[in-house]
Design a protein around this motif. Structure first.
Motif, PDB file in Angstrom:
ATOM      1  N   MET A 198      -2.036 -11.457   8.438  1.00 37.86           N
ATOM      2  CA  MET A 198      -3.049 -11.777   7.434  1.00 37.86           C
ATOM      3  C   MET A 198      -4.430 -11.293   7.846  1.00 37.86           C
ATOM      4  SD  MET A 198      -1.704 -13.339   4.770  1.00 37.86           S
ATOM      5  CE  MET A 198      -3.072 -14.211   4.011  1.00 37.86           C
ATOM      6  N   THR A 199      -4.747 -11.360   9.125  1.00 39.66           N
ATOM      7  CA  THR A 199      -6.105 -11.037   9.568  1.00 39.66           C
ATOM      8  C   THR A 199      -6.311  -9.552   9.819  1.00 39.66           C
ATOM      9  OG1 THR A 199      -5.463 -11.560  11.847  1.00 39.66           O
ATOM     10  CG2 THR A 199      -6.520 -13.305  10.586  1.00 39.66           C
ATOM     11  N   LEU A 200      -5.244  -8.804  10.110  1.00 42.36           N
ATOM     12  CA  LEU A 200      -5.397  -7.404  10.468  1.00 42.36           C
ATOM     13  C   LEU A 200      -5.104  -6.426   9.329  1.00 42.36           C
ATOM     14  CD1 LEU A 200      -3.748  -7.274  14.021  1.00 42.36           C
ATOM     15  CD2 LEU A 200      -6.144  -6.865  13.480  1.00 42.36           C
ATOM     16  N   ALA A 201      -4.184  -6.763   8.456  1.00 40.65           N
ATOM     17  CA  ALA A 201      -3.585  -5.764   7.575  1.00 40.65           C
ATOM     18  C   ALA A 201      -4.426  -5.404   6.362  1.00 40.65           C
ATOM     19  CB  ALA A 201      -2.211  -6.254   7.104  1.00 40.65           C
ATOM     20  N   ASP A 202      -4.379  -4.110   6.003  1.00 40.18           N
ATOM     21  CA  ASP A 202      -4.732  -3.699   4.647  1.00 40.18           C
ATOM     22  C   ASP A 202      -3.568  -4.022   3.716  1.00 40.18           C
ATOM     23  OD1 ASP A 202      -7.240  -2.511   5.345  1.00 40.18           O
ATOM     24  OD2 ASP A 202      -6.175  -0.748   6.080  1.00 40.18           O
ATOM     25  N   ARG A 203      -2.347  -3.778   4.220  1.00 39.72           N
ATOM     26  CA  ARG A 203      -1.126  -4.099   3.482  1.00 39.72           C
ATOM     27  C   ARG A 203      -0.126  -4.723   4.434  1.00 39.72           C
ATOM     28  NH1 ARG A 203       1.935  -0.121   1.850  1.00 39.72           N
ATOM     29  NH2 ARG A 203       2.862  -1.226   0.097  1.00 39.72           N
ATOM     30  N   ILE A 204       0.574  -5.738   3.940  1.00 39.85           N
ATOM     31  CA  ILE A 204       1.633  -6.395   4.700  1.00 39.85           C
ATOM     32  C   ILE A 204       2.971  -6.018   4.089  1.00 39.85           C
ATOM     33  CG2 ILE A 204       2.678  -8.616   5.284  1.00 39.85           C
ATOM     34  CD1 ILE A 204      -0.093  -9.824   5.371  1.00 39.85           C
ATOM     35  N   VAL A 205       3.943  -5.748   4.953  1.00 36.66           N
ATOM     36  CA  VAL A 205       5.321  -5.542   4.527  1.00 36.66           C
ATOM     37  C   VAL A 205       6.148  -6.674   5.124  1.00 36.66           C
ATOM     38  CG1 VAL A 205       7.317  -4.013   4.563  1.00 36.66           C
ATOM     39  CG2 VAL A 205       5.004  -3.047   4.440  1.00 36.66           C
ATOM     40  N   VAL A 206       6.680  -7.556   4.276  1.00 37.32           N
ATOM     41  CA  VAL A 206       7.481  -8.687   4.738  1.00 37.32           C
ATOM     42  C   VAL A 206       8.946  -8.263   4.731  1.00 37.32           C
ATOM     43  CG1 VAL A 206       8.133 -11.087   4.358  1.00 37.32           C
ATOM     44  CG2 VAL A 206       5.826 -10.314   3.764  1.00 37.32           C
ATOM     45  N   LEU A 207       9.573  -8.373   5.904  1.00 36.94           N
ATOM     46  CA  LEU A 207      10.963  -7.958   6.074  1.00 36.94           C
ATOM     47  C   LEU A 207      11.846  -9.153   6.380  1.00 36.94           C
ATOM     48  CD1 LEU A 207      10.013  -4.931   8.242  1.00 36.94           C
ATOM     49  CD2 LEU A 207      11.442  -4.681   6.217  1.00 36.94           C
ATOM     50  N   GLU A 208      13.055  -9.098   5.876  1.00 40.00           N
ATOM     51  CA  GLU A 208      14.060 -10.112   6.202  1.00 40.00           C
ATOM     52  C   GLU A 208      15.438  -9.468   6.056  1.00 40.00           C
ATOM     53  OE1 GLU A 208      14.667 -12.604   7.657  1.00 40.00           O
ATOM     54  OE2 GLU A 208      16.211 -13.838   6.756  1.00 40.00           O
ATOM     55  N   GLY A 209      16.246  -9.579   7.108  1.00 41.41           N
ATOM     56  CA  GLY A 209      17.608  -9.065   7.052  1.00 41.41           C
ATOM     57  C   GLY A 209      17.704  -7.584   6.758  1.00 41.41           C
ATOM     58  N   GLY A 210      16.716  -6.808   7.229  1.00 40.18           N
ATOM     59  CA  GLY A 210      16.752  -5.365   7.019  1.00 40.18           C
ATOM     60  C   GLY A 210      16.316  -4.914   5.650  1.00 40.18           C
ATOM     61  N   ASN A 211      15.757  -5.830   4.859  1.00 39.22           N
ATOM     62  CA  ASN A 211      15.255  -5.504   3.525  1.00 39.22           C
ATOM     63  C   ASN A 211      13.759  -5.806   3.433  1.00 39.22           C
ATOM     64  OD1 ASN A 211      17.797  -4.857   2.006  1.00 39.22           O
ATOM     65  ND2 ASN A 211      18.298  -6.958   2.632  1.00 39.22           N
ATOM     66  N   VAL A 212      13.065  -5.049   2.588  1.00 31.67           N
ATOM     67  CA  VAL A 212      11.668  -5.357   2.286  1.00 31.67           C
ATOM     68  C   VAL A 212      11.651  -6.409   1.190  1.00 31.67           C
ATOM     69  CG1 VAL A 212       9.489  -4.465   1.381  1.00 31.67           C
ATOM     70  CG2 VAL A 212      10.847  -3.061   2.950  1.00 31.67           C
ATOM     71  N   GLU A 213      11.169  -7.604   1.518  1.00 37.22           N
ATOM     72  CA  GLU A 213      11.096  -8.679   0.541  1.00 37.22           C
ATOM     73  C   GLU A 213       9.886  -8.518  -0.382  1.00 37.22           C
ATOM     74  OE1 GLU A 213      13.254 -11.036  -0.068  1.00 37.22           O
ATOM     75  OE2 GLU A 213      14.621 -10.517   1.561  1.00 37.22           O
ATOM     76  N   GLN A 214       8.764  -8.078   0.187  1.00 40.72           N
ATOM     77  CA  GLN A 214       7.560  -7.854  -0.614  1.00 40.72           C
ATOM     78  C   GLN A 214       6.567  -7.066   0.229  1.00 40.72           C
ATOM     79  OE1 GLN A 214       5.960 -11.392  -2.429  1.00 40.72           O
ATOM     80  NE2 GLN A 214       4.300 -10.318  -3.468  1.00 40.72           N
ATOM     81  N   ALA A 215       5.808  -6.206  -0.425  1.00 41.51           N
ATOM     82  CA  ALA A 215       4.743  -5.460   0.240  1.00 41.51           C
ATOM     83  C   ALA A 215       3.500  -5.525  -0.628  1.00 41.51           C
ATOM     84  CB  ALA A 215       5.163  -4.006   0.468  1.00 41.51           C
ATOM     85  N   GLY A 216       2.353  -5.698   0.003  1.00 40.37           N
ATOM     86  CA  GLY A 216       1.114  -5.766  -0.768  1.00 40.37           C
ATOM     87  C   GLY A 216      -0.037  -6.219   0.101  1.00 40.37           C
ATOM     88  N   ARG A 217      -1.186  -6.404  -0.517  1.00 44.26           N
ATOM     89  CA  ARG A 217      -2.364  -6.879   0.201  1.00 44.26           C
ATOM     90  C   ARG A 217      -2.144  -8.342   0.630  1.00 44.26           C
ATOM     91  NH1 ARG A 217      -6.326  -3.359   0.272  1.00 44.26           N
ATOM     92  NH2 ARG A 217      -6.291  -1.612  -1.183  1.00 44.26           N
ATOM     93  N   PRO A 218      -2.746  -8.730   1.761  1.00 45.07           N
ATOM     94  CA  PRO A 218      -2.469 -10.073   2.296  1.00 45.07           C
ATOM     95  C   PRO A 218      -2.656 -11.200   1.292  1.00 45.07           C
ATOM     96  CG  PRO A 218      -3.630  -8.775   3.926  1.00 45.07           C
ATOM     97  CD  PRO A 218      -3.596  -7.936   2.688  1.00 45.07           C
ATOM     98  N   LEU A 219      -3.778 -11.236   0.577  1.00 51.81           N
ATOM     99  CA  LEU A 219      -4.009 -12.347  -0.349  1.00 51.81           C
ATOM    100  C   LEU A 219      -3.126 -12.255  -1.593  1.00 51.81           C
ATOM    101  CD1 LEU A 219      -7.863 -12.960  -0.095  1.00 51.81           C
ATOM    102  CD2 LEU A 219      -5.983 -14.248   0.955  1.00 51.81           C
ATOM    103  N   ASP A 220      -2.679 -11.053  -1.950  1.00 50.26           N
ATOM    104  CA  ASP A 220      -1.723 -10.938  -3.056  1.00 50.26           C
ATOM    105  C   ASP A 220      -0.417 -11.617  -2.685  1.00 50.26           C
ATOM    106  OD1 ASP A 220      -3.525  -9.571  -4.608  1.00 50.26           O
ATOM    107  OD2 ASP A 220      -2.735  -7.584  -4.128  1.00 50.26           O
TER     108      ASP A 220
END
Length: 364
Positions: A198-220
């Motif tokens: 949350m503090t470093l990213a321009d964009r976060i990619v949340v991964l679980e089980g080898g899949n991208v669950e969601q990608a976007g800006r931290p506050l989004d």
């Protein structure tokens, strides 16, 4: 600056597939953080970008060039590891200069690059020391400096702060953010710590089980999670997730939470009908203490954290869920004391039985 693209990337070890068709774009100059629990595939994905892991199918592109069969040493990327990987018999200067010497760079150019990077990282006075004489934070700066002097196309970080104590991690987060602002390079960073993300990213990619669950800006991601997993993973303390069932109420509809005799009346929402199972999500800061007649739920305080400027309450409800509540300021309460809470409807999240979002925020 450099763009990185993953297109349909899959990775298998024997019959076990660990990365399941990931599509991802890292824009030039972005600081992108891969985050997720242990075993979610984030480090594997980083190593695939670096060229340290071969992919089973799909493509890895750097600035539009497919690099599937390009060796790691030829991709022009610099990787900073969790273990620092410094040569113990070399000084800080020698560690930072080693790769450039192997590349046969002129001595004057090596000296200029090393001293510029050392000045940027505030380790000039450490150049003559060996790694054993450095603190953890100083060793990490040297590892980052060794990457900077190479002037890479992009920087890859594999949990670089996990060996540091909590206070030093905060300091190094600030320094990494400042470094990115100063040099403007493309950075891909792996961590299991969502606060770092949350503090470093321009964009976060949340991964679980080898899949991208969601990608976007931290506050989004924080304000509009796509599913229950992202809702529960992003945020500290985590979002309260309460199992509920929709029952027929008045003409506006009603959702009944699974706590004894508790009902939260909501306006009719598309995608929710009587009998449907839903999950209600509410963040700790979106719950307020109120009087009993206006409460959505009553709960006994099991434990409170008094932090001076803020208070966290961990409360036991009559149902299966524990409720976490965040209040600004000091709130002296006794363990076992029953308090009454109301949920901010506009900040409430509803997820269907499949875990996917129905609504982020409910109209008042």
């Amino acid at each position: 600056m450099t763009e990185i693209a993953l297109r349909g990337v899959r990775k298998s070890y024997g019959d076990t597939e660990v990365i399941h068709g990931v599509d991802l774009q890292v824009a030039s100059g972005d600081f992108v953080v891969f985050v997720g629990p242990s075993g979610c595939g984030k480090s594997t994905l980083l190593r695939i970008i670096a060229g340290l892991e071969e992919i089973t199918s799909g493509t890895v592109e750097i600035d539009g060039e497919v690099v599937n069969h390009v060796a790691a040493s030829e991709r022009g990327l610099a990787m900073v590891f969790q273990s620092y990987a410094l040569y113990p018999h070399m000084s800080v200067y020698q560690n930072m200069a080693f790769g450039l010497e192997n590349a046969k760079m002129p001595r004057s150019e090596i000296d200029t690059r090393v001293r510029e990077a050392a000045g940027m990282l505030q380790i000039t006075e450490l150049l003559a020391r060996r790694p054993k004489a450095l603190s953890g934070g100083q060793r990490q700066r040297v590892a980052i400096g060794r990457a900077i002097v190479r002037d890479p196309r992009a920087f890859l970080f594999d949990e670089p702060l996990s060996n540091l104590d909590a206070e030093l991690r905060v300091t190094m987060r600030k320094e990494l953010a400042a470094l990115h602002a100063k040099i403007g390079g493309t950075m891909v960073y792996v961590t299991h710590d969502q606060t770092e993300a949350m503090t470093l990213a321009d964009r976060i990619v949340v991964l679980e089980g080898g899949n991208v669950e969601q990608a976007g800006r931290p506050l989004d991601l924080y304000n509009r999670p796509r599913n229950v997993f992202v809702a529960g993973f992003i945020g500290s303390p985590r979002m309260n997730l309460i199992e509920a069932q929709a029952v027929k109420g008045d003409e506006r509809g009603t959702v009944a939470l699974v706590t004894a005799e508790t009902r939260i009346s909501l306006p009719a929402l598309p995608g929710i009908g009587p009998g449907d199972r839903v999950t209600c999500g509410i963040r700790p800061e979106h719950i307020r203490i109120t009087e009993a007649s206006k409460a959505d739920v009553s709960a006994a305080v099991a434990f409170s954290e008094q932090l001076g400027g803020e208070t966290y309450l961990y409360c036991d409800t009559d149902g299966p869920a524990q409720l976490t509540v965040h209040q600004l300021g000091q709130l002296p309460v006794e363990n076992g004391e029953v308090l009454h809470f109301a949920f901010d409807r506009e900040r409430m999240h509803l997820f269907g039985e499949d875990g996917e979002v129905i609504a982020n925020g409910v109209p008042a």
